[in-house]
Design an enzyme around this catalytic site. Structure first.
Site, mmCIF file in Angstrom:
data_model
loop_
_atom_site.group_PDB
_atom_site.id
_atom_site.type_symbol
_atom_site.label_atom_id
_atom_site.label_comp_id
_atom_site.label_asym_id
_atom_site.label_seq_id
_atom_site.Cartn_x
_atom_site.Cartn_y
_atom_site.Cartn_z
ATOM 1 N N LYS A 1 10.396 -12.150 15.312
ATOM 2 C CA LYS A 1 9.219 -12.768 14.688
ATOM 3 C C LYS A 1 9.257 -12.572 13.170
ATOM 4 O O LYS A 1 9.125 -13.542 12.415
ATOM 5 C CB LYS A 1 7.952 -12.119 15.243
ATOM 6 N N ASN A 2 9.460 -11.333 12.731
ATOM 7 C CA ASN A 2 9.354 -11.060 11.298
ATOM 8 C C ASN A 2 10.478 -11.703 10.496
ATOM 9 O O ASN A 2 10.328 -11.950 9.303
ATOM 10 C CB ASN A 2 9.337 -9.551 11.047
ATOM 11 N N CYS B 1 -6.825 -5.939 7.247
ATOM 12 C CA CYS B 1 -5.872 -5.836 8.347
ATOM 13 C C CYS B 1 -6.353 -4.718 9.254
ATOM 14 O O CYS B 1 -7.082 -3.832 8.835
ATOM 15 C CB CYS B 1 -4.504 -5.521 7.755
ATOM 16 N N ARG C 1 -3.913 -3.705 2.899
ATOM 17 C CA ARG C 1 -2.516 -4.122 2.710
ATOM 18 C C ARG C 1 -2.501 -5.013 1.470
ATOM 19 O O ARG C 1 -2.679 -6.221 1.561
ATOM 20 C CB ARG C 1 -1.991 -4.856 3.938
ATOM 21 N N ASP D 1 7.003 -0.063 12.471
ATOM 22 C CA ASP D 1 6.655 -0.903 13.621
ATOM 23 C C ASP D 1 7.069 -0.277 14.968
ATOM 24 O O ASP D 1 6.810 -0.861 16.016
ATOM 25 C CB ASP D 1 7.310 -2.290 13.491
ATOM 26 N N ARG E 1 0.898 -12.371 19.938
ATOM 27 C CA ARG E 1 1.311 -12.685 18.569
ATOM 28 C C ARG E 1 2.761 -12.275 18.332
ATOM 29 O O ARG E 1 3.441 -12.864 17.483
ATOM 30 C CB ARG E 1 0.452 -11.917 17.557
HETATM 31 C C1 UD1 Z 1 6.326 -6.220 6.908
HETATM 32 C C2 UD1 Z 1 6.272 -6.543 8.382
HETATM 33 C C3 UD1 Z 1 5.492 -5.464 9.124
HETATM 34 C C4 UD1 Z 1 6.057 -4.086 8.803
HETATM 35 C C5 UD1 Z 1 6.165 -3.866 7.304
HETATM 36 C C6 UD1 Z 1 6.869 -2.573 6.929
HETATM 37 C C7 UD1 Z 1 6.343 -8.963 8.515
HETATM 38 C C8 UD1 Z 1 5.610 -10.219 8.792
HETATM 39 N N1 UD1 Z 1 5.627 -7.819 8.572
HETATM 40 O O1 UD1 Z 1 4.983 -6.235 6.422
HETATM 41 O O2 UD1 Z 1 5.583 -5.744 10.520
HETATM 42 O O3 UD1 Z 1 5.210 -3.109 9.365
HETATM 43 O O4 UD1 Z 1 6.919 -4.947 6.699
HETATM 44 O O5 UD1 Z 1 8.152 -2.559 7.454
HETATM 45 O O6 UD1 Z 1 7.539 -8.957 8.274
HETATM 46 N N2 UD1 Z 1 2.596 -2.786 -0.791
HETATM 47 C C9 UD1 Z 1 1.907 -2.707 -1.982
HETATM 48 N N3 UD1 Z 1 1.691 -3.866 -2.678
HETATM 49 C C10 UD1 Z 1 2.116 -5.075 -2.245
HETATM 50 C C11 UD1 Z 1 2.821 -5.146 -1.038
HETATM 51 C C12 UD1 Z 1 3.045 -3.975 -0.328
HETATM 52 O O7 UD1 Z 1 1.500 -1.627 -2.424
HETATM 53 O O8 UD1 Z 1 1.880 -6.075 -2.933
HETATM 54 C C13 UD1 Z 1 2.857 -1.558 -0.016
HETATM 55 C C14 UD1 Z 1 2.189 -1.561 1.352
HETATM 56 O O9 UD1 Z 1 0.836 -1.126 1.273
HETATM 57 C C15 UD1 Z 1 3.068 -0.628 2.141
HETATM 58 C C16 UD1 Z 1 4.454 -0.871 1.555
HETATM 59 O O10 UD1 Z 1 4.238 -1.525 0.305
HETATM 60 O O11 UD1 Z 1 2.700 0.707 1.927
HETATM 61 C C17 UD1 Z 1 5.382 -1.710 2.382
HETATM 62 O O12 UD1 Z 1 4.715 -2.884 2.833
HETATM 63 P P1 UD1 Z 1 5.490 -4.267 3.028
HETATM 64 O O13 UD1 Z 1 6.941 -3.995 3.153
HETATM 65 O O14 UD1 Z 1 5.037 -5.198 1.971
HETATM 66 O O15 UD1 Z 1 4.931 -4.791 4.427
HETATM 67 P P2 UD1 Z 1 4.724 -6.295 4.847
HETATM 68 O O16 UD1 Z 1 5.768 -7.157 4.213
HETATM 69 O O17 UD1 Z 1 3.298 -6.678 4.671
#
Ligand code: UD1
Length: 422
Positions: free
Chosen positions: A22-23, A118, A123, A309, A401
């Site tokens: 999915k991701n 979320c 997030r 995850d 999902r």
């Molecule tokens: C993706 C995955 C999710 C997984 C996560 C971490 C998808 C659709 N989702 O989520 O299943 O749990 O990676 O492996 O692929 N952060 C910030 N600012 C930002 C963005 C992120 O501070 O603008 C922080 C987040 O709070 C978190 C860390 O960065 O602590 C990593 O998050 P991120 O890798 O962005 O997760 P997602 O891409 O949302």
């Protein structure tokens, strides 16, 4: 809304096949908007998140044809004329925010709703926005929407360092950078297999991305990309979920097919430490649990570290291991909604800040439980499969999902799970 009724104490035997990721699929779908011709994506799972993203694409005028029987998606962006993503769809799935980078590259303009909250806490998307600004985008906010513009229609390109490393921000910046005028560099980029796959797909469309699999990606912008035919990777989180589920019952003997062992990162070694016998081939793993599982502590970290995850599933498995161990999440500090629910089933699990301490082995007793997040929900199903008696897992729409045909796959391997309308 559906719920699962699970008759417990069932080992998993035989074979189970992992679906497409999915991701990894979601960024590929966003990338397909950047081609001048249609793209065909293979091994796409039939999941609600995919249906939601299909609709996000369709809003823009993109023609999406999902051959569900063949797990094949054809995306034709030729008539993309409305570069916007509305709140109604983005709130259903945060990854819709990938539209910001994709539409900016496609149209030089994007109006995309902010995703909002979320189930497991804040997030943020600050890095997505700062990264796009570093590439030259002009960003403004308007009533819950982000409006991004490329001056003169194309971004100039630029350099950005992610702190912390983020999968989603890396995806968004990549999508915008591949069609920029100049060269862009993303430092501390996410190295997750999903990001590597996106880079491979974009390069197959004519993009020029270097540094795949490293934390520094260099992107030389090009003016045009072509459509591609590209195969999505197996879901490494689904693979890990089934591996852990098999380990939880001493009589299990499960082969998990259609996996890519090289995508498992450190999870593979950590899994062996609990005492299971694992036999890997190129695209499968056989899991044979020991009589007594070792209690092994983990910390969820960025790839190749233990995936966040899979931390809820690991904590659930620890209820059946012998001894005390901890699960700490360094990515998402609040991702522990499953802990009180495990307690209702009889687990000895104590949460302190971003660490849960579990003492095993505890017999689990069936009960009614629920969760509001995908990985927590699957963990409760796993607990139900080793509990005595009947467990009800409510609100399984979260599972729909992210896990294709979950109960059918598990039932074919010996589980006793029925889906009923609540
Ligand atoms: C993706 C995955 C999710 C997984 C996560 C971490 C998808 C659709 N989702 O989520 O299943 O749990 O990676 O492996 O692929 N952060 C910030 N600012 C930002 C963005 C992120 O501070 O603008 C922080 C987040 O709070 C978190 C860390 O960065 O602590 C990593 O998050 P991120 O890798 O962005 O997760 P997602 O891409 O949302």
């Amino acid at each position: 809304m559906d719920k699962f009724i699970i008759e417990g104490n069932t080992p998993l035997k035989g074979n189970i096949t992992v679906s497409g990721s999915k991701n990894a699929a979601l960024p590929l779908m966003a990338a397909a908007l950047l081609g001048n011709t249609p793209s065909v994506l293979e091994n796409i799972p039939r999941l609600n998140d995919i249906y939601t993203f299909n609709n996000v694409l369709r809003v823009t005028g993109t023609v999406v044809d999902f051959n569900e029987g063949g797990n094949q998606l054809t995306i034709n962006p030729s008539n993309l004329s409305f570069p916007e993503s509305p709140y109604d769809l983005v709130r259903k799935m945060r990854a819709s925010f990938y539209m910001l980078g994709a539409l900016l590259a496609h149209s030089g303009y994007a109006k995309v709703s902010l995703p909002g909250g979320c189930a497991w806490g804040p997030r943020p998307v600050n890095l997505h926005l700062e990264g796009l600004k570093a590439l030259g985008a002009e960003i403004t906010m308007d009533k819950g929407y982000v409006i991004a513009k490329a001056p003169n229609g194309r971004l100039p390109g630029g350099n950005f360092k992610l702190e912390p490393s983020s999968v989603g921000a890396t995806v968004n910046i990549l999508l915008a950078a591949v069609k920029a005028q100049g060269v862009s560099v993303i430092r501390n980029a996410a190295r997750e297999p999903d990001v590597v796959l996106l880079c491979q797909a974009l390069n197959s469309m004519g993009a020029r991305i270097k540094g795949l699999g490293t934390s520094e990606l260099t992107i030389e912008g090009v003016s045009e990309l072509q459509g591609t035919t590209f195969r999505n990777a197996p879901d490494r989180i689904e693979a890990g979920t089934f591996m852990i589920a098999a380990a939880m019952h001493p009589e299990s003997d499960l082969t998990i097919d259609n996996i890519d062992p090289s995508d498992l990162g450190h999870f593979r070694q950590t899994f062996d430490q609990i005492g299971v016998t694992t036999t890997y081939s190129d695209n499968a793993v056989r899991v044979q649990p020991p009589e007594k599982l070792n209690a092994v502590s983990i910390k969820a970290e960025i790839y190749p570290g233990f995936p966040t995850d899979l931390q809820a599933q690991w904590a659930t498995m620890l209820t059946q291991a012998h001894g005390e161990a901890t699960v700490t999440d360094h990515i998402y500090y609040d991702r522990f909604s499953y802990v009180p629910e495990l307690g209702r089933l009889g687990a000895n699990a104590v949460l302190h800040e971003n660490t849960v301490t579990i003492k095993g082995k505890t017999p689990l007793q069936g009960a009614s439980v629920m969760s509001t997040d995908l990985r927590a929900s699957v963990s409760l199903v796993m607990a139900g499969m080793v509990a005595e008696g009947t467990t009800e897992v409510l609100r399984v729409y979260h599972l729909d999902r992210g896990y294709e045909n979950l109960e059918k796959k598990l039932n074919a391997a010996g589980a006793l799970i029925s889906r009923v309308s609540e």
